[in-house]
Design an enzyme around this catalytic site. Structure first.
Site, PDB file in Angstrom:
ATOM      1  N   SER A 136       0.128  14.480  -2.251  1.00 24.03           N
ATOM      2  CA  SER A 136      -0.816  13.389  -2.427  1.00 24.03           C
ATOM      3  C   SER A 136      -1.718  13.762  -3.596  1.00 24.03           C
ATOM      4  CB  SER A 136      -1.622  13.212  -1.139  1.00 24.03           C
ATOM      5  OG  SER A 136      -2.646  12.257  -1.325  1.00 24.03           O
ATOM      6  N   LYS A 162       2.847  10.866  -3.974  1.00 26.11           N
ATOM      7  CA  LYS A 162       1.929   9.792  -3.579  1.00 26.11           C
ATOM      8  C   LYS A 162       0.736   9.855  -4.510  1.00 26.11           C
ATOM      9  CE  LYS A 162      -1.329   9.685   0.341  1.00 26.11           C
ATOM     10  NZ  LYS A 162      -1.392   9.801   1.831  1.00 26.11           N
ATOM     11  N   LYS A 164      -3.165   8.165  -5.265  1.00 23.28           N
ATOM     12  CA  LYS A 164      -4.237   7.347  -4.712  1.00 23.28           C
ATOM     13  C   LYS A 164      -4.538   6.220  -5.688  1.00 23.28           C
ATOM     14  CE  LYS A 164      -5.356   9.759  -0.999  1.00 23.28           C
ATOM     15  NZ  LYS A 164      -5.348   9.198   0.356  1.00 23.28           N
ATOM     16  N   ASP A 189      -1.434   5.088  -2.135  1.00 19.74           N
ATOM     17  CA  ASP A 189      -2.329   4.993  -0.972  1.00 19.74           C
ATOM     18  C   ASP A 189      -3.666   4.425  -1.433  1.00 19.74           C
ATOM     19  OD1 ASP A 189      -3.803   5.295   1.341  1.00 19.74           O
ATOM     20  OD2 ASP A 189      -3.548   7.469   1.510  1.00 19.74           O
ATOM     21  N   GLU A 214       0.474   2.493   1.108  1.00 14.19           N
ATOM     22  CA  GLU A 214      -0.252   2.966   2.290  1.00 14.19           C
ATOM     23  C   GLU A 214      -1.635   2.326   2.387  1.00 14.19           C
ATOM     24  OE1 GLU A 214      -0.167   7.236   2.610  1.00 14.19           O
ATOM     25  OE2 GLU A 214      -1.822   7.307   4.028  1.00 14.19           O
ATOM     26  N   ASP A 239      -2.102   3.891   8.054  1.00 13.16           N
ATOM     27  CA  ASP A 239      -2.738   5.192   8.278  1.00 13.16           C
ATOM     28  C   ASP A 239      -3.960   4.978   9.182  1.00 13.16           C
ATOM     29  OD1 ASP A 239      -4.290   7.532   8.084  1.00 13.16           O
ATOM     30  OD2 ASP A 239      -4.133   7.747   5.929  1.00 13.16           O
ATOM     31  N   LYS A 263      -1.208  11.314  11.782  1.00 17.85           N
ATOM     32  CA  LYS A 263      -2.089  12.476  11.626  1.00 17.85           C
ATOM     33  C   LYS A 263      -2.571  12.923  12.989  1.00 17.85           C
ATOM     34  CE  LYS A 263      -3.843  11.105   7.064  1.00 17.85           C
ATOM     35  NZ  LYS A 263      -4.958  10.471   6.328  1.00 17.85           N
ATOM     36  N   GLY A 291      -1.969  14.277   5.794  1.00 12.45           N
ATOM     37  CA  GLY A 291      -2.829  15.444   5.650  1.00 12.45           C
ATOM     38  C   GLY A 291      -4.272  15.037   5.495  1.00 12.45           C
TER      39      GLY A 291
HETATM   40  O1  OSB Z   1      -5.501   8.820   3.345  1.00  6.62           O
HETATM   41  O2  OSB Z   1      -3.974  10.255   3.572  1.00  6.62           O
HETATM   42  C1  OSB Z   1      -5.150   9.990   3.327  1.00  6.62           C
HETATM   43  C2  OSB Z   1      -7.025  13.147   2.256  1.00  6.62           C
HETATM   44  C3  OSB Z   1      -8.240  12.931   2.872  1.00  6.62           C
HETATM   45  C4  OSB Z   1      -8.441  11.773   3.574  1.00  6.62           C
HETATM   46  C5  OSB Z   1      -7.429  10.826   3.688  1.00  6.62           C
HETATM   47  C6  OSB Z   1      -6.196  11.038   3.093  1.00  6.62           C
HETATM   48  C7  OSB Z   1      -6.013  12.198   2.333  1.00  6.62           C
HETATM   49  C8  OSB Z   1      -4.799  12.489   1.606  1.00  6.62           C
HETATM   50  C9  OSB Z   1      -4.545  13.937   1.275  1.00  6.62           C
HETATM   51  O3  OSB Z   1      -4.054  11.658   1.150  1.00  6.62           O
HETATM   52  C10 OSB Z   1      -3.465  14.530   2.062  1.00  6.62           C
HETATM   53  C11 OSB Z   1      -3.452  16.022   1.844  1.00  6.62           C
HETATM   54  O4  OSB Z   1      -2.998  16.454   0.782  1.00  6.62           O
HETATM   55  O5  OSB Z   1      -3.902  16.769   2.736  1.00  6.62           O
HETATM   56 MG    MG Z   2      -3.860   7.596   3.787  1.00  2.00          MG
END
Ligand code: OSB
Ligand code: MG
Length: 369
Positions: A136, A162, A164, A189, A214, A239, A263, A291
């Site tokens: 991510s 992925k 953001k 995402d 996402e 999510d 999660k 994560g």
């Molecule tokens: O939306 O998946 C998410 C990190 C912090 C809060 C929300 C998210 C995320 C990530 C990072 O996308 C996932 C990771 O690398 O741990």
């Molecule tokens: Mg997410």
């Protein structure tokens, strides 16, 4: 099983690189670790995966600390249960606060697996020892910086990328990424940054052949997501709003999305993750492990749960070195050049805890008994 003591340790660790989502930028993580000890002196470790502020969900480090201390610990300590799978049940009276609950619950699973001398992934019912790993990548200062990061991760072998997105970092960015990397498995995402009124914009992403989009809409929504899914080609992955197996069932019934990012913290621990995984598997909804920028302890729990049969897509669980100069577990989590992580075969989470490092990083600590 009877938990005699819960030790809470709050540590602060700088991230190797800042992480930016549509709700903000993080440079340092403040993380609560939970060490559970039973009446025979066996112990296990868990991690509370909430953020430092209530941007992703209502929970944050400060609220989780007092909630465990004043509410959840007294519900668990001294209460006899048949197994770790019953720990979550002790805390159901308290609503929400799932990441706080998960810190305790996952520690108890680690403890139990260690007592039995079995790896946690097997104890949870895992079947795939080797799991697929994706990354991510947060919002960057500019597009060249993002392209460089993607190139690095693709070269490292990660199975999918992925990125953001937010309304100020979306279409043009995706277009550039697709031009530079036409073949990669790519997803985006939004962390709830859009509304149904943005339909045309969201629909325009269809041209990028994304594996999934996402959480485009509100953090607590599964109704508008169903309307959106009916109007776009790209599969929606949920999510934030999926906090239980019941939520998953309802979202599947409404066709709010076609994939779920699962999660542990968001659903309250391994026991509920197993239930969500089962509901999704029965309904042919692929699941992957998300994560929350975890330290090695939360990461180890994520690896263990990712071995369940329903986790059929590469997750966001990646190598320790992407996050930390030095992780608090040994060995650190490594990813093969094929983009896979192999769950360890040692008992429990299967990694050693670096107690001295944790001591150095500790901000506060308390023992509840
Ligand atoms: O939306 O998946 C998410 C990190 C912090 C809060 C929300 C998210 C995320 C990530 C990072 O996308 C996932 C990771 O690398 O741990
Ligand atoms: Mg997410």
């Amino acid at each position: 099983m009877q938990i005699k003591e819960l030790r809470l340790v709050e540590i602060k660790m700088p991230l190797v690189h800042f992480f930016e989502t549509s709700f903000g930028r993080t440079y340092d993580r403040t993380i609560i670790l939970v060490q559970a000890t039973d009446s025979d002196g066996a112990t296990g470790w868990g991690e509370v995966t909430c953020g430092e502020s209530p941007g992703y969900s209502e929970e944050w480090t400060g609220s989780a600390w007092v909630t465990i201390e004043k509410i959840l610990a007294p519900m668990v300590i001294g209460h006899e249960v048949a197994s770790a799978a019953d720990i979550a049940g002790l805390m159901t009276w308290a609503r929400g606060n799932r990441m706080a609950k998960s810190g305790i619950e996952t520690a108890c699973w680690d403890l139990e697996a260690k007592r039995l001398g079995v790896p946690l992934w097997r104890h949870l019912g895992g079947v795939n020892r080797e799991i697929g790993s994706g990354v991510s990548i947060g919002i960057q200062d500019n597009i060249p910086q993002l392209l460089e990061k993607i190139a690095t991760e693709v070269a490292a072998g990660y199975k999918r990328i992925k990125i953001k997105i937010s309304p100020s970092w979306d279409y043009d960015v995706l277009k550039e990424v697709r031009r530079e990397f036409p073949e990669i498995l790519l997803m985006a995402d939004a962390n709830s940054a859009y509304r149904l009124a943005d339909l045309d914009r969201l629909k325009s992403f269809d041209e990028f052949d994304l594996m999934m989009l996402e959480q485009p809409l509100a953090h607590d929504d599964i109704v508008d997501h169903a309307k959106l899914q009916a109007a776009i080609k790209t599969p929606i992955c949920l999510d934030e709003p999926i906090k239980s197996a019941e939520d998953a069932r309802k979202a599947i019934e409404l066709s709010s999305g076609r994939i779920i990012n699962l999660k542990n913290g968001r659903v309250g621990g391994h026991t509920e993750s197993k239930k969500v995984e089962a509901v999704c598997r029965e309904n042919n909804i692929p699941v992957w492990c998300g994560g929350m920028l975890e330290s090695g302890i939360g990461r180890a729990h994520n690896i263990a749960i990712s071995t369940l049969a329903g986790y059929t897509m590469p997750g966001d669980v990646s190598a320790s070195k992407r996050y930390w100069h030095e992780d608090i577990i040994s060995p650190e989590v490594i990813v093969s050049e094929n983009g896979t992580i192999t769950a360890p075969d040692a008992p429990g989470i299967g990694f050693e805890i670096k107690h001295d490092l944790i001591k150095k990083l500790t901000i506060r600590e308390t023992i509840l008994s």
